[in-house]
Design an enzyme around this catalytic site. Sequence first.
Site, PDB file in Angstrom:
ATOM      1  N   HIS A 152      34.878  27.371  41.132  1.00 36.00           N
ATOM      2  CA  HIS A 152      34.013  26.776  39.890  1.00 36.00           C
ATOM      3  C   HIS A 152      33.435  25.695  40.237  1.00 36.00           C
ATOM      4  O   HIS A 152      32.495  25.250  39.281  1.00 36.00           O
ATOM      5  CB  HIS A 152      35.125  26.385  38.660  1.00 36.00           C
ATOM      6  CG  HIS A 152      35.711  27.308  38.137  1.00 36.00           C
ATOM      7  ND1 HIS A 152      35.179  28.652  37.570  1.00 36.00           N
ATOM      8  CD2 HIS A 152      37.372  27.766  37.981  1.00 36.00           C
ATOM      9  CE1 HIS A 152      36.127  29.583  37.099  1.00 36.00           C
ATOM     10  NE2 HIS A 152      37.422  28.993  37.162  1.00 36.00           N
TER      11      HIS A 152
ATOM     12  N   ASP B  47      39.433  36.864  41.355  1.00 39.87           N
ATOM     13  CA  ASP B  47      39.905  36.109  40.082  1.00 39.87           C
ATOM     14  C   ASP B  47      39.560  36.517  38.807  1.00 39.87           C
ATOM     15  O   ASP B  47      38.366  36.969  38.533  1.00 39.87           O
ATOM     16  CB  ASP B  47      39.510  34.525  40.469  1.00 39.87           C
ATOM     17  CG  ASP B  47      39.919  33.423  39.689  1.00 39.87           C
ATOM     18  OD1 ASP B  47      41.178  32.775  40.434  1.00 39.87           O
ATOM     19  OD2 ASP B  47      39.779  33.332  38.572  1.00 39.87           O
TER      20      ASP B  47
ATOM     21  N   HIS C  95      38.941  34.735  36.406  1.00 43.18           N
ATOM     22  CA  HIS C  95      37.596  33.915  35.774  1.00 43.18           C
ATOM     23  C   HIS C  95      36.375  33.921  36.700  1.00 43.18           C
ATOM     24  O   HIS C  95      36.305  34.111  38.169  1.00 43.18           O
ATOM     25  CB  HIS C  95      38.220  32.333  35.879  1.00 43.18           C
ATOM     26  CG  HIS C  95      39.209  31.933  35.371  1.00 43.18           C
ATOM     27  ND1 HIS C  95      40.519  31.855  35.948  1.00 43.18           N
ATOM     28  CD2 HIS C  95      39.514  31.812  33.898  1.00 43.18           C
ATOM     29  CE1 HIS C  95      41.315  31.780  34.720  1.00 43.18           C
ATOM     30  NE2 HIS C  95      40.741  31.371  33.552  1.00 43.18           N
TER      31      HIS C  95
ATOM     32  N   ASP D  44      45.107  35.770  38.852  1.00 41.85           N
ATOM     33  CA  ASP D  44      45.359  35.308  37.373  1.00 41.85           C
ATOM     34  C   ASP D  44      44.855  36.529  36.696  1.00 41.85           C
ATOM     35  O   ASP D  44      44.920  36.618  35.468  1.00 41.85           O
ATOM     36  CB  ASP D  44      44.705  34.040  37.183  1.00 41.85           C
ATOM     37  CG  ASP D  44      43.293  33.852  37.828  1.00 41.85           C
ATOM     38  OD1 ASP D  44      42.959  34.648  38.321  1.00 41.85           O
ATOM     39  OD2 ASP D  44      42.893  32.860  37.588  1.00 41.85           O
TER      40      ASP D  44
HETATM   41 ZN    ZN Z   1      41.036  31.899  37.771  1.00 42.75          ZN
END
Ligand code: ZN
Length: 309
Positions: free
Chosen positions: A123, A160, A162, A243
């Site tokens: 991120h 991931d 996200h 995740d």
């Molecule tokens: Zn993540």
Amino acid sequence: MNLQVFTHPACLAHDPGPGHAERPQRLDAVIDALRNGVDDLDWREAPRATRGQLLRAHDEALLAAVLETHPEGLVALDPDTVLSPRSAEAALRAAGAGVAAVDAVMSGEASAAFCAVRPPGHHATAHAAMGFCLFNNVAVAAMHALERHGLARVAIADFDVHHGNGTQAIFDAEPRVQYVSSHQVPLYPGTGHVHERGAGNVLNVPLPPGTGSRGFRVAWEDRLLPAIDGFAPQLLLVSAGFDAHWRDPLAQLQLDAGDFAWLTARLRRLAAAHAHGRLVSTLEGGYDLQALRECSVAHVRALVADPAG
Ligand SMILES: [Zn+2]
């Protein structure tokens, strides 16, 4: 098959505070599971990334915020992202792991590598820490492959749950780097839609909440893996977040360890076909300790296995 695992005790000392999902126990769980669950790993101490290596992906202001704040307590860089007294050293080692791992696979000293590090990275943008991430570890590694090793095509596969908004933003005008990602939408950070294509070097496949093994495997089999195959990377980097596991508390996908083993084997095969097997995987998210244990072992076992098998 020589798989190197890069880690450093400093990565356990970054402490964003009580109740924070991105806690030191995550990495303890991964390291303990790998030490007990996978034979013949070549453990290496991660060096610090240098300022020059970090500045290929980040600006001076972010380096100053992470490295020169010297907090005595906890300092919030954004609502989710906290700097603790020992975070700077952890961030330097997490980014340095990827750099050293790239060097190891490029020299042939390692056939592949896994970076067991935190804080995670995908991120973090060129300018800002966010989403638990201080430096973008995989982006620093990719830039090192371009600038130090002169590669013309580096692919980053991000599974991931996200979207790796930071990685995408750093490379969306850099055709030497391909970024492909599956991730849950809607979910933090709100990016990763199909129309985000960068300079033609970005491919996003958003997955709705509740997606399980079949939907995930179809996305990779039909869309993401063929894109990597077409790009023919000379090095394959992996943002390995776990995740998307059904147990994870931060998202609603329904994968299990077998899905991560399956995808890892497919990525290994692509690295073997195009990149002399050169693959560097870096830990991103994953917030259930049991899932982290199972998935990191499944992932690293698949990295060790013969890609033809
Ligand atoms: Zn993540």
